[in-house]
Design a protein around this motif. Structure first.
Motif, PDB file in Angstrom:
ATOM      1  N   GLN A   1       1.004  -1.226   0.096  1.00 54.29           N
ATOM      2  CA  GLN A   1       0.085   0.052  -0.104  1.00 54.29           C
ATOM      3  C   GLN A   1       0.622   1.191  -0.069  1.00 54.29           C
ATOM      4  O   GLN A   1       1.863   1.425   0.569  1.00 54.29           O
ATOM      5  N   LYS A   2       0.251   2.437  -0.671  1.00 56.17           N
ATOM      6  CA  LYS A   2       1.016   3.646  -0.646  1.00 56.17           C
ATOM      7  C   LYS A   2       0.691   4.297   0.585  1.00 56.17           C
ATOM      8  O   LYS A   2      -0.046   3.847   1.414  1.00 56.17           O
ATOM      9  N   ALA A   3       1.404   5.215   0.951  1.00 52.55           N
ATOM     10  CA  ALA A   3       1.629   6.109   2.227  1.00 52.55           C
ATOM     11  C   ALA A   3       0.176   6.447   2.528  1.00 52.55           C
ATOM     12  O   ALA A   3      -0.347   6.506   3.520  1.00 52.55           O
ATOM     13  N   ASN A   4      -0.613   7.011   1.402  1.00 52.94           N
ATOM     14  CA  ASN A   4      -1.973   7.702   1.355  1.00 52.94           C
ATOM     15  C   ASN A   4      -3.207   6.609   1.259  1.00 52.94           C
ATOM     16  O   ASN A   4      -4.269   7.138   1.119  1.00 52.94           O
ATOM     17  N   GLU A   5      -2.749   5.252   1.334  1.00 51.35           N
ATOM     18  CA  GLU A   5      -3.571   4.273   1.191  1.00 51.35           C
ATOM     19  C   GLU A   5      -3.909   3.324   2.333  1.00 51.35           C
ATOM     20  O   GLU A   5      -2.785   2.969   2.883  1.00 51.35           O
ATOM     21  N   LEU A   6      -4.977   3.063   2.906  1.00 48.61           N
ATOM     22  CA  LEU A   6      -5.426   2.259   3.828  1.00 48.61           C
ATOM     23  C   LEU A   6      -5.575   0.766   3.496  1.00 48.61           C
ATOM     24  O   LEU A   6      -6.498   0.748   2.679  1.00 48.61           O
ATOM     25  N   SER A   7      -4.709   0.135   3.842  1.00 47.28           N
ATOM     26  CA  SER A   7      -4.993  -1.420   3.303  1.00 47.28           C
ATOM     27  C   SER A   7      -5.706  -2.248   4.486  1.00 47.28           C
ATOM     28  O   SER A   7      -5.234  -2.419   5.452  1.00 47.28           O
ATOM     29  N   ILE A   8      -6.778  -2.948   4.004  1.00 45.15           N
ATOM     30  CA  ILE A   8      -7.594  -3.915   4.850  1.00 45.15           C
ATOM     31  C   ILE A   8      -7.655  -5.158   4.249  1.00 45.15           C
ATOM     32  O   ILE A   8      -8.064  -5.335   3.087  1.00 45.15           O
ATOM     33  N   ALA A   9      -7.409  -6.239   4.812  1.00 48.17           N
ATOM     34  CA  ALA A   9      -7.411  -7.549   4.527  1.00 48.17           C
ATOM     35  C   ALA A   9      -8.309  -8.358   5.414  1.00 48.17           C
ATOM     36  O   ALA A   9      -8.894  -7.959   6.444  1.00 48.17           O
ATOM     37  N   THR A  10      -8.810  -9.563   4.804  1.00 52.89           N
ATOM     38  CA  THR A  10      -9.454 -10.482   5.365  1.00 52.89           C
ATOM     39  C   THR A  10      -8.909 -11.979   5.339  1.00 52.89           C
ATOM     40  O   THR A  10      -8.475 -12.151   4.221  1.00 52.89           O
ATOM     41  N   TYR A  11      -8.932 -12.548   6.339  1.00 55.37           N
ATOM     42  CA  TYR A  11      -8.072 -14.027   6.278  1.00 55.37           C
ATOM     43  C   TYR A  11      -8.793 -14.913   7.225  1.00 55.37           C
ATOM     44  O   TYR A  11      -8.847 -14.666   8.507  1.00 55.37           O
ATOM     45  N   ASN A  12      -9.308 -16.031   6.833  1.00 53.87           N
ATOM     46  CA  ASN A  12      -9.833 -17.072   7.699  1.00 53.87           C
ATOM     47  C   ASN A  12      -8.742 -17.913   7.863  1.00 53.87           C
ATOM     48  O   ASN A  12      -8.176 -18.614   7.109  1.00 53.87           O
ATOM     49  N   VAL A  13      -8.327 -17.922   9.286  1.00 55.83           N
ATOM     50  CA  VAL A  13      -7.161 -18.703   9.564  1.00 55.83           C
ATOM     51  C   VAL A  13      -7.342 -20.040  10.213  1.00 55.83           C
ATOM     52  O   VAL A  13      -6.427 -20.759  10.590  1.00 55.83           O
ATOM     53  N   GLU A  14      -8.583 -20.704   9.968  1.00 49.17           N
ATOM     54  CA  GLU A  14      -9.032 -21.883  10.062  1.00 49.17           C
ATOM     55  C   GLU A  14      -8.528 -22.649  11.311  1.00 49.17           C
ATOM     56  O   GLU A  14      -7.490 -23.385  11.521  1.00 49.17           O
ATOM     57  N   ASN A  15      -9.526 -22.271  12.321  1.00 45.53           N
ATOM     58  CA  ASN A  15      -9.400 -23.063  13.623  1.00 45.53           C
ATOM     59  C   ASN A  15      -7.941 -22.841  14.395  1.00 45.53           C
ATOM     60  O   ASN A  15      -7.404 -23.732  14.821  1.00 45.53           O
ATOM     61  N   LEU A  16      -7.511 -21.467  14.680  1.00 47.79           N
ATOM     62  CA  LEU A  16      -6.157 -21.145  15.174  1.00 47.79           C
ATOM     63  C   LEU A  16      -6.211 -21.235  16.511  1.00 47.79           C
ATOM     64  O   LEU A  16      -7.234 -20.685  17.066  1.00 47.79           O
ATOM     65  N   SER A  17      -5.377 -21.847  17.386  1.00 48.74           N
ATOM     66  CA  SER A  17      -5.140 -21.761  18.743  1.00 48.74           C
ATOM     67  C   SER A  17      -3.657 -21.863  18.810  1.00 48.74           C
ATOM     68  O   SER A  17      -3.139 -22.178  18.120  1.00 48.74           O
ATOM     69  N   PRO A  18      -3.356 -21.782  20.187  1.00 46.15           N
ATOM     70  CA  PRO A  18      -2.083 -22.133  20.879  1.00 46.15           C
ATOM     71  C   PRO A  18      -1.791 -23.468  20.283  1.00 46.15           C
ATOM     72  O   PRO A  18      -0.369 -23.836  20.556  1.00 46.15           O
ATOM     73  N   LYS A  19      -2.780 -24.444  20.567  1.00 46.91           N
ATOM     74  CA  LYS A  19      -2.367 -25.713  20.163  1.00 46.91           C
ATOM     75  C   LYS A  19      -2.052 -26.042  18.777  1.00 46.91           C
ATOM     76  O   LYS A  19      -1.327 -27.062  18.522  1.00 46.91           O
ATOM     77  N   THR A  20      -2.067 -25.317  17.677  1.00 47.13           N
ATOM     78  CA  THR A  20      -1.889 -25.366  16.333  1.00 47.13           C
ATOM     79  C   THR A  20      -0.111 -25.443  16.411  1.00 47.13           C
ATOM     80  O   THR A  20       0.257 -24.645  17.141  1.00 47.13           O
ATOM     81  N   ALA A  21       0.013 -26.015  15.501  1.00 43.11           N
ATOM     82  CA  ALA A  21       1.586 -26.248  15.160  1.00 43.11           C
ATOM     83  C   ALA A  21       2.064 -25.015  14.841  1.00 43.11           C
ATOM     84  O   ALA A  21       1.435 -23.981  14.021  1.00 43.11           O
ATOM     85  N   GLN A  22       3.314 -24.767  15.295  1.00 41.63           N
ATOM     86  CA  GLN A  22       4.054 -23.365  15.074  1.00 41.63           C
ATOM     87  C   GLN A  22       4.462 -23.261  13.577  1.00 41.63           C
ATOM     88  O   GLN A  22       4.503 -22.408  12.967  1.00 41.63           O
ATOM     89  N   SER A  23       4.482 -24.305  12.848  1.00 49.14           N
ATOM     90  CA  SER A  23       4.568 -24.139  11.429  1.00 49.14           C
ATOM     91  C   SER A  23       3.450 -23.714  10.953  1.00 49.14           C
ATOM     92  O   SER A  23       3.811 -22.895   9.795  1.00 49.14           O
TER      93      SER A  23
END
Length: 608
Positions: A300-322
């Motif tokens: 994104q450029k300096a005057n652009e606000l970038s907004i993303a969406t991401y389904n991270v599929e059941n993420l928890s601390p028990k999820t593998a570090q990889s």
């Protein structure tokens, strides 16, 4: 091949039962080999006219054997076919958990009970398989030539997918294999079929399955998939491929969307509830790597606000570090470190452990620490803990939506009062829209959110200008009938709840725009529905939001692949004030056998 559901009991279908009661089926409990061949058993509809009966000494040649799993048995095919294209010349002989004592090429006489088996259970709505169960057989000779495989290609697969029964079952309709693709596949049930140099349209999954298309020029995406762009066209050439070959000697091919299986892939035409009509391959084409690489969006450029969406599929601390590492790499390198990220499927601090824990601080800390270690921003987060076990998803996981944001680029406007049960309200201050709480939840007591995630609203400030972001995860398609269902058109029962959810979000956005017609609003997330669906029509109703996926070239409108169909489930929508939105679906997951999520992330760059 991995069988994910055990076999149920033999079913005498309602069609067969009513025919028997009406005297349309033979009364004797058995039929001699002189009277019955395989095409007589299969008949001209989806249900055998002999369902429930004993048949004796049915002749056929063994074409394939399934010697593993809970559904063992073998296929036989008649080398003396009739002239009726609607009647299959092959059938599966079910031997249960016992490996059959036959060899491919054996000429056999089989006796057994004609049964109709519904993979996944009859209530799931799928097709049935006509089989012989409780079978005995004698081998007449060995080493016989196999019948030629029926070639699946654009000239043999009809353009129309299925007859329209007004939502009722098509089981009783006479098969018209020259008119409908599903009828063609059903008329080939159990028979040897083949595809040549087949493009891969669904990547290899953990069950050792992939999808190919027998129509290489039909509705292809820019990167080689099969584009699902309307209910009218489900891409009839899609078939699943599994293997009957021993994996030790013949490893299942690892392929991505856009690759191909070169040469011949052939085997009996099977069916299951996790993909529909399937080639149970006895000959497998060689994988050829033609697929494109993972994408990277621009910074994104300096005057652009970038907004993303991401389904991270059941993420928890028990999820593998990889997986954390790969998500971080995706956000930092492939998404260019968005200023705001709407996350879906963030689980609580102990994942699927089903207790009273609802906090997700440990999950989000682990993710943001990993992002920073990967060279990304020191993201902060905002979210609201759900009521325990009230938002659906994996039991005990308490999935929710959450915001990450880069405090060096954008600030979060904290307004106290938001909690799991208090609805956020729209107010007006100094001529501008404002919120009663930030973050806050939209109408959480509304019945449309039962067992589903509640939308999270946050007020941000970018270069002194307010921006309202709504993170969403609408209810899933669980319970809907499949595209290949025996009920046509298939029922989309989950759609009712999503249209209600879309209306609730639309109403909230209208309130923001009534307070300030020039408000900058971004609605993002996994909406679990298509750009052409009723839910998206309700969400954009009144022109308050633009679904940005509709601005992309048609062959780029996808970010999820299911059963070989490249489709849209995730969306970013913007209000009128954000006219110069630069939108990108970043393909790093859905098309690949090696995934960090089953969803591709998306990003929009705006100038509030």
């Amino acid at each position: 091949m991995s069988l994910r559901t055990p076999r149920g009991p033999v079913v005498l279908t309602a069609v067969a039962a009513s025919a028997l009661a009406a005297g349309l089926l033979a009364v004797p409990s058995s039929a001699s080999a002189a009277e019955v061949r395989i095409h007589d058993i299969q008949g001209g509809t989806r249900i055998s006219p002999l369902a429930g009966q004993q048949v004796d000494d049915v002749p056929g040649t063994v074409t394939a054997i399934r010697a593993f799993g809970s559904s063992r048995g073998f296929w036989i095919q008649d080398t003396r076919p009739d002239k009726d294209a609607a009647t299959s010349e092959a059938i599966f002989v079910f031997t249960g958990s016992t490996a059959p004592s036959v060899t491919v090429g054996d000429s056999v006489l089989v006796s057994g009970t004609v049964s109709e088996y519904y993979p996944g259970g009859k209530d799931a709505g799928g097709q049935s398989l006509t089989e012989l169960s409780k079978a005995t057989w004698t081998v007449q000779s060995s080493g016989n030539a196999l019948p030629a495989a029926y070639r699946l290609n654009p000239s043999t697969i009809p353009d129309r997918y299925t007859p329209d029964a007004g939502g009722d079952s098509i089981e009783g309709l006479t098969l018209r294999p020259r008119s409908y693709a599903l009828d063609r596949y059903e008329s080939l049930e159990g028979m040897r079929v083949s595809v040549e140099n087949a493009p891969v349209v669904g990547a290899t999954n953990t069950y050792k399955e992939l999808w190919v298309t027998a129509e290489p020029r039909h509705q292809r995406t820019a990167r080689g998939g099969a584009l699902y762009s309307s209910y009218r066209d489900p891409n009839a050439g899609r078939v699943k491929v599994v293997s009957l070959l021993p994996y030790a000697q013949h490893p299942f091919p690892v392929a991505d969307v856009g690759d191909a299986l070169t040469g011949t892939t052939a085997g009996p035409m099977d069916y299951d509830d996790f993909g529909g009509y399937t080639i149970a391959a006895t000959a497998m084409g060689e994988p050829a790597d033609h697929g494109p690489r993972r994408e990277t969006t621009r910074k994104q450029k300096a005057n652009e606000l970038s907004i993303a969406t991401y389904n991270v599929e059941n993420l928890s601390p028990k999820t593998a570090q990889s997986k954390f590492d790969r998500l971080a790499t995706g956000l930092v390198e492939h998404l260019a470190s968005p200023d705001i990220v709407a996350l879906e499927e963030v689980q609580d601090d102990n994942g699927a452990t089903n207790d009273s824990v609802v906090s997700a601080d440990a999950t989000l800390k682990k993710l943001t620490d990993t992002i920073k270690a990967a060279g990304g921003p020191a993201y902060e987060w905002r979210q609201i803990n759900p009521v325990d076990d009230q938002d659906g998803g994996e039991p005990g996981g308490n999935i929710r939506v959450a915001f990450l944001y880069d405090p060096e680029r954008v600030s979060f406007t904290d307004i106290p009062g938001g909690d799991s049960t208090t609805p956020v309200k729209v107010g007006k201050k100094d001529g501008k829209a404002t919120l009663s709480a930030s973050p806050g939840r939209i109408d959480p007591a509304n019945g449309v959110w039962k067992d589903s995630r509640k939308p999270l609203v946050g007020q941000f400030s970018f270069r002194g200008r307010p921006v309202f972001v709504v993170a969403n995860h609408f209810n899933s398609k669980g319970g809907d009938q499949g595209l290949d269902s025996r009920f046509q058109p298939p029922a989309r029962s989950s759609e009712t709840q999503r249209t209600g959810q879309a209306t609730a979000v639309n109403t909230f956005v209208k309130a923001l725009l009534n307070a300030d017609p020039k408000a900058s609003v971004v609605v993002a997330g996994d909406l679990n529905d298509y750009q052409f669906s009723p839910a998206l029509a309700d969400l954009t109703k009144g022109g308050v939001l633009t679904d940005l996926v509709t601005r992309l070239p048609k062959d780029e409108r996808y970010g999820y692949v299911y059963n070989g169909n490249s489709q849209v489930l995730d969306h970013i929508l913007t209000s009128r004030a954000l006219r110069r939105a630069d939108y990108d679906i970043v393909h790093i997951n859905a098309e690949f056998s090696d995934q960090s999520s089953d969803h591709d992330p998306q990003v929009v760059r705006v100038r509030p």
